[in-house]
Design a protein around this motif. Structure first.
Motif, PDB file in Angstrom:
ATOM      1  N   ARG A 284       0.819  -1.217   0.000  1.00 51.92           N
ATOM      2  CA  ARG A 284       0.000   0.000   0.000  1.00 51.92           C
ATOM      3  C   ARG A 284       0.854   1.268   0.000  1.00 51.92           C
ATOM      4  O   ARG A 284       0.436   2.313  -0.483  1.00 51.92           O
ATOM      5  CB  ARG A 284      -0.918  -0.004   1.226  1.00 51.92           C
ATOM      6  N   GLY A 285       2.054   1.147   0.556  1.00 51.49           N
ATOM      7  CA  GLY A 285       2.950   2.300   0.625  1.00 51.49           C
ATOM      8  C   GLY A 285       3.335   2.859  -0.731  1.00 51.49           C
ATOM      9  O   GLY A 285       3.910   3.953  -0.809  1.00 51.49           O
ATOM     10  N   LEU A 286       3.035   2.150  -1.808  1.00 49.15           N
ATOM     11  CA  LEU A 286       3.378   2.666  -3.144  1.00 49.15           C
ATOM     12  C   LEU A 286       2.301   3.631  -3.657  1.00 49.15           C
ATOM     13  O   LEU A 286       2.402   4.146  -4.770  1.00 49.15           O
ATOM     14  CB  LEU A 286       3.601   1.516  -4.126  1.00 49.15           C
ATOM     15  N   GLY A 287       1.282   3.840  -2.857  1.00 49.62           N
ATOM     16  CA  GLY A 287       0.358   4.953  -3.094  1.00 49.62           C
ATOM     17  C   GLY A 287      -0.779   4.708  -4.047  1.00 49.62           C
ATOM     18  O   GLY A 287      -1.943   4.846  -3.695  1.00 49.62           O
ATOM     19  N   ASP A 288      -0.468   4.349  -5.287  1.00 49.01           N
ATOM     20  CA  ASP A 288      -1.513   4.092  -6.292  1.00 49.01           C
ATOM     21  C   ASP A 288      -0.948   3.171  -7.378  1.00 49.01           C
ATOM     22  O   ASP A 288       0.223   2.787  -7.336  1.00 49.01           O
ATOM     23  CB  ASP A 288      -2.039   5.404  -6.900  1.00 49.01           C
ATOM     24  N   THR A 328      -2.874 -16.072   2.105  1.00 50.68           N
ATOM     25  CA  THR A 328      -3.910 -16.385   1.111  1.00 50.68           C
ATOM     26  C   THR A 328      -3.399 -16.177  -0.308  1.00 50.68           C
ATOM     27  O   THR A 328      -4.171 -16.213  -1.263  1.00 50.68           O
ATOM     28  CB  THR A 328      -5.182 -15.543   1.359  1.00 50.68           C
ATOM     29  N   GLY A 329      -2.116 -15.958  -0.428  1.00 57.83           N
ATOM     30  CA  GLY A 329      -1.483 -15.891  -1.741  1.00 57.83           C
ATOM     31  C   GLY A 329      -0.506 -17.042  -1.871  1.00 57.83           C
ATOM     32  O   GLY A 329      -0.788 -18.140  -1.404  1.00 57.83           O
ATOM     33  N   VAL A 330       0.653 -16.792  -2.463  1.00 57.31           N
ATOM     34  CA  VAL A 330       1.634 -17.878  -2.593  1.00 57.31           C
ATOM     35  C   VAL A 330       2.719 -17.736  -1.530  1.00 57.31           C
ATOM     36  O   VAL A 330       2.989 -16.652  -1.034  1.00 57.31           O
ATOM     37  CB  VAL A 330       2.316 -17.901  -3.995  1.00 57.31           C
ATOM     38  N   THR A 331       3.315 -18.885  -1.196  1.00 57.57           N
ATOM     39  CA  THR A 331       4.486 -18.900  -0.309  1.00 57.57           C
ATOM     40  C   THR A 331       5.714 -18.892  -1.207  1.00 57.57           C
ATOM     41  O   THR A 331       5.784 -19.672  -2.148  1.00 57.57           O
ATOM     42  CB  THR A 331       4.482 -20.184   0.549  1.00 57.57           C
ATOM     43  N   VAL A 332       6.649 -18.018  -0.928  1.00 54.65           N
ATOM     44  CA  VAL A 332       7.809 -17.902  -1.815  1.00 54.65           C
ATOM     45  C   VAL A 332       9.097 -18.167  -1.039  1.00 54.65           C
ATOM     46  O   VAL A 332       9.116 -18.086   0.195  1.00 54.65           O
ATOM     47  CB  VAL A 332       7.854 -16.496  -2.474  1.00 54.65           C
ATOM     48  N   ALA A 333      10.152 -18.465  -1.757  1.00 55.42           N
ATOM     49  CA  ALA A 333      11.451 -18.705  -1.109  1.00 55.42           C
ATOM     50  C   ALA A 333      12.568 -18.255  -2.042  1.00 55.42           C
ATOM     51  O   ALA A 333      13.427 -19.040  -2.414  1.00 55.42           O
ATOM     52  CB  ALA A 333      11.601 -20.186  -0.761  1.00 55.42           C
ATOM     53  N   PRO A 334      12.580 -16.969  -2.432  1.00 55.14           N
ATOM     54  CA  PRO A 334      13.623 -16.515  -3.350  1.00 55.14           C
ATOM     55  C   PRO A 334      14.957 -16.285  -2.629  1.00 55.14           C
ATOM     56  O   PRO A 334      15.011 -16.310  -1.397  1.00 55.14           O
ATOM     57  CB  PRO A 334      13.063 -15.183  -3.853  1.00 55.14           C
ATOM     58  N   LYS A 335      15.978 -16.008  -3.432  1.00 55.51           N
ATOM     59  CA  LYS A 335      17.256 -15.643  -2.804  1.00 55.51           C
ATOM     60  C   LYS A 335      17.132 -14.245  -2.200  1.00 55.51           C
ATOM     61  O   LYS A 335      17.647 -13.975  -1.131  1.00 55.51           O
ATOM     62  CB  LYS A 335      18.367 -15.675  -3.853  1.00 55.51           C
ATOM     63  N   ILE A 336      16.458 -13.343  -2.943  1.00 57.79           N
ATOM     64  CA  ILE A 336      16.271 -11.974  -2.416  1.00 57.79           C
ATOM     65  C   ILE A 336      14.802 -11.576  -2.553  1.00 57.79           C
ATOM     66  O   ILE A 336      14.201 -11.740  -3.626  1.00 57.79           O
ATOM     67  CB  ILE A 336      17.136 -10.935  -3.182  1.00 57.79           C
ATOM     68  N   TYR A 337      14.241 -11.065  -1.481  1.00 55.78           N
ATOM     69  CA  TYR A 337      12.839 -10.581  -1.485  1.00 55.78           C
ATOM     70  C   TYR A 337      12.848  -9.104  -1.084  1.00 55.78           C
ATOM     71  O   TYR A 337      13.298  -8.751   0.010  1.00 55.78           O
ATOM     72  CB  TYR A 337      12.008 -11.387  -0.488  1.00 55.78           C
ATOM     73  N   PHE A 338      12.410  -8.244  -2.002  1.00 55.83           N
ATOM     74  CA  PHE A 338      12.292  -6.817  -1.692  1.00 55.83           C
ATOM     75  C   PHE A 338      10.862  -6.556  -1.219  1.00 55.83           C
ATOM     76  O   PHE A 338       9.912  -6.847  -1.947  1.00 55.83           O
ATOM     77  CB  PHE A 338      12.551  -5.961  -2.942  1.00 55.83           C
ATOM     78  N   ALA A 339      10.706  -5.996  -0.019  1.00 58.49           N
ATOM     79  CA  ALA A 339       9.375  -5.622   0.492  1.00 58.49           C
ATOM     80  C   ALA A 339       9.311  -4.096   0.489  1.00 58.49           C
ATOM     81  O   ALA A 339       9.891  -3.438   1.360  1.00 58.49           O
ATOM     82  CB  ALA A 339       9.182  -6.169   1.897  1.00 58.49           C
ATOM     83  N   LEU A 340       8.639  -3.540  -0.499  1.00 59.82           N
ATOM     84  CA  LEU A 340       8.628  -2.085  -0.677  1.00 59.82           C
ATOM     85  C   LEU A 340       7.275  -1.523  -0.247  1.00 59.82           C
ATOM     86  O   LEU A 340       6.237  -1.881  -0.812  1.00 59.82           O
ATOM     87  CB  LEU A 340       8.883  -1.728  -2.152  1.00 59.82           C
ATOM     88  N   GLY A 341       7.278  -0.678   0.774  1.00 63.37           N
ATOM     89  CA  GLY A 341       6.016  -0.108   1.255  1.00 63.37           C
ATOM     90  C   GLY A 341       5.065  -1.162   1.774  1.00 63.37           C
ATOM     91  O   GLY A 341       3.857  -1.067   1.613  1.00 63.37           O
ATOM     92  N   ILE A 342       5.631  -2.212   2.368  1.00 68.68           N
ATOM     93  CA  ILE A 342       4.845  -3.307   2.962  1.00 68.68           C
ATOM     94  C   ILE A 342       5.090  -3.287   4.463  1.00 68.68           C
ATOM     95  O   ILE A 342       6.252  -3.293   4.902  1.00 68.68           O
ATOM     96  CB  ILE A 342       5.254  -4.663   2.350  1.00 68.68           C
ATOM     97  N   SER A 343       4.018  -3.279   5.256  1.00 70.80           N
ATOM     98  CA  SER A 343       4.189  -3.111   6.712  1.00 70.80           C
ATOM     99  C   SER A 343       4.769  -4.356   7.380  1.00 70.80           C
ATOM    100  O   SER A 343       5.489  -4.252   8.366  1.00 70.80           O
ATOM    101  CB  SER A 343       2.852  -2.750   7.359  1.00 70.80           C
ATOM    102  N   GLY A 344       4.415  -5.552   6.852  1.00 76.06           N
ATOM    103  CA  GLY A 344       4.910  -6.791   7.460  1.00 76.06           C
ATOM    104  C   GLY A 344       3.887  -7.427   8.378  1.00 76.06           C
ATOM    105  O   GLY A 344       4.233  -7.940   9.454  1.00 76.06           O
ATOM    106  N   ALA A 345       2.619  -7.411   7.962  1.00 75.42           N
ATOM    107  CA  ALA A 345       1.568  -8.110   8.723  1.00 75.42           C
ATOM    108  C   ALA A 345       1.900  -9.603   8.731  1.00 75.42           C
ATOM    109  O   ALA A 345       2.506 -10.117   7.784  1.00 75.42           O
ATOM    110  CB  ALA A 345       0.206  -7.880   8.075  1.00 75.42           C
TER     111      ALA A 345
END
Ligand code: FAD
Length: 397
Positions: A284-288, A328-345
């Motif tokens: 949501r932090g990405l605004g629109d 309720t989406g997919v479970t992922v296991a990448p080498k790098i995960y960027f969380a941009l504007g995500i609070s971390g619920a």
């Protein structure tokens, strides 16, 4: 029940015999306990209000429960290719089997799939139960359930694991229903209580706010499903051998309720986040929508990553649901995960904990994502991400 007119039509068409008439008395016989224990139940049992039945059953079944031995993993294959979650579950199953001191078996159903068994030994199976027959070419609840249940009744495993894929979820429910046993879905941790030989199946409950450990004390086998990428795949041991047990399938196409007429493959972009090595996910932090596209797709294209999203971004309509990461989406296991504007619920975090490195960018220094990430940047994504693109391109090229 109050709307049922007891015509019985639903009973005939249910491929897994899961429907009973409300007034009918039903005798549940798991097959494995045939001739030993018979559990009388009403069509819609209300055991809590009746009180005595569950206690009596537990006591009666104790002797039979001891006859169940071994850990099984359902080996899902599509068009002759093993679905990776089955190999991940062989790793998890190996640990459970070792703790119990029993064999680990893969259960392989399909048509002309015999050649896959060698790979299963290499990934930890001591044994492979193989049912190879043209009626098993495509997954159908009816055929797979019937064969699987017969195998269980013959060989009595104490634990069965299946991938929480579309197929695995369907089969697990049908098999558990037919065997009148317990199934814990979407487990994130599996362990053993060695004293009682119980499977400890842990999964998020109450919207992910607590982790519940669920046991199936009075019935066997104990069943669990696990989503792809939740368990790490064990390293294969090349040349490791095992025992092949071939099962004769006695189903005839003309006796079946369902027929596969055609397989139509989905067109359009395949997302497949589960296999991605780098994921740039936005919230949501990405605004629109425009901000989401610019920042997420901009960074992902620059460094060759896939795009993911939080549920908030999906619900805002910025991106399709198939990109959603989390409970309720997919479970992922990448080498790098960027969380941009995500609070971390918590519901987002349960889907990303298998990532090797999590890089979070958030304006709020107290955002929960900072407790989980490997590297955290407190700042505005619209300033931080453009500044990161060139150095990251160099680093990752
Ligand atoms: P928010 O929580 O609103 O966070 C936005 C963040 O952006 C904030 O931390 C804010 O500080 C930051 N921010 C704002 N502006 C900027 C900026 N300019 N630069 C940097 N940072 C900024 N959610 C999922 O993601 N996946 C799931 O699978 C999922 N399943 C769910 C299942 C259930 C049963 C329930 C109840 C909820 C589920 N949720 C799921 C929803 C979850 O609880 C959260 O609501 C959701 O993850 C929040 O998404 P978000 O982090 O994008 O938004």
């Amino acid at each position: 029940p109050e709307k049922c007119v007891e015509c019985g039509e639903c009973i005939e068409v249910c491929p897994v015999s899961a429907i009973n008439l409300p007034s009918a008395q039903k005798t549940v016989d798991t097959g494995a306990t045939a001739g030993k224990t018979q559990l009388k139940e009403t069509g819609f049992p209300d055991s809590e209000s009746k009180g005595e039945a569950p206690v009596e059953v537990a006591a009666e079944l104790t002797g039979d429960l001891a006859r169940y031995r071994g850990v099984w993993v359902f080996i899902e294959q599509r068009e002759g290719e093993i679905v990776p979650v089955s190999l991940e579950l062989l790793g998890a199953g190996r640990q459970l089997a070792d703790k119990l001191g029993v064999e680990l078996a893969g259960v392989l159903l399909g048509d002309k799939v015999c050649g896959l068994s060698d790979r299963l030994y290499e990934y930890g199976a001591d044994k492979v139960y193989l049912a190879d027959h043209p009626v098993l070419r495509y997954y159908r609840t009816e055929t797979y359930m019937k064969v699987f249940v017969k195998l269980v009744q013959q060989y009595l495993p104490e634990i069965i694991l299946m991938g929480a894929t579309t197929t695995g979820r369907d089969l697990a429910g049908a098999v558990a229903t037919e065997l009148s046993t317990g199934l814990t879905a979407d487990c994130t941790v599996l362990d053993i209580d060695p004293k009682q030989r119980l499977l400890l199946a842990t999964r998020p409950a109450f919207g992910g706010n607590i982790m519940a450990t669920i046991v199936c004390k009075n019935h066997r086998p104990q069943m669990a499903t696990v989503r792809p990428k939740v368990m790490k795949m064990a390293k294969p041991v090349p040349g490791r051998r095992g025992q092949l047990v071939t099962w004769q399938v006695d189903l005839k196409e003309e006796d079946l309720l369902t027929r596969v007429v055609e397989i139509v493959k989905e067109r359009g972009e395949q997302v497949n986040l589960q296999e991605a090595e780098i994921i740039v996910a936005g919230g949501r932090g990405l605004g629109d929508r425009e901000g989401f596209r610019k920042i997420c797709f901009g960074l992902a294209e620059a460094i060759g990553a896939r795009v993911g999203a939080s549920r908030a971004a999906v619900e805002a309509g910025w991106i399709e649901q198939k990109y959603q990461v989390g409970q309720t989406g997919v479970t992922v296991a990448p080498k790098i995960y960027f969380a941009l504007g995500i609070s971390g619920a918590i519901q987002h975090l349960v889907g990303i904990r298998g990532s090797d490195i999590i890089i979070a960018v958030n304006t709020d220094p107290d955002a929960p994502i900072f407790k989980e990430c490997t590297y955290g940047i407190v700042g505005d994504v619209f300033q931080v991400v453009p500044a990161l693109i060139e150095p990251l391109k160099e680093l990752l090229s």
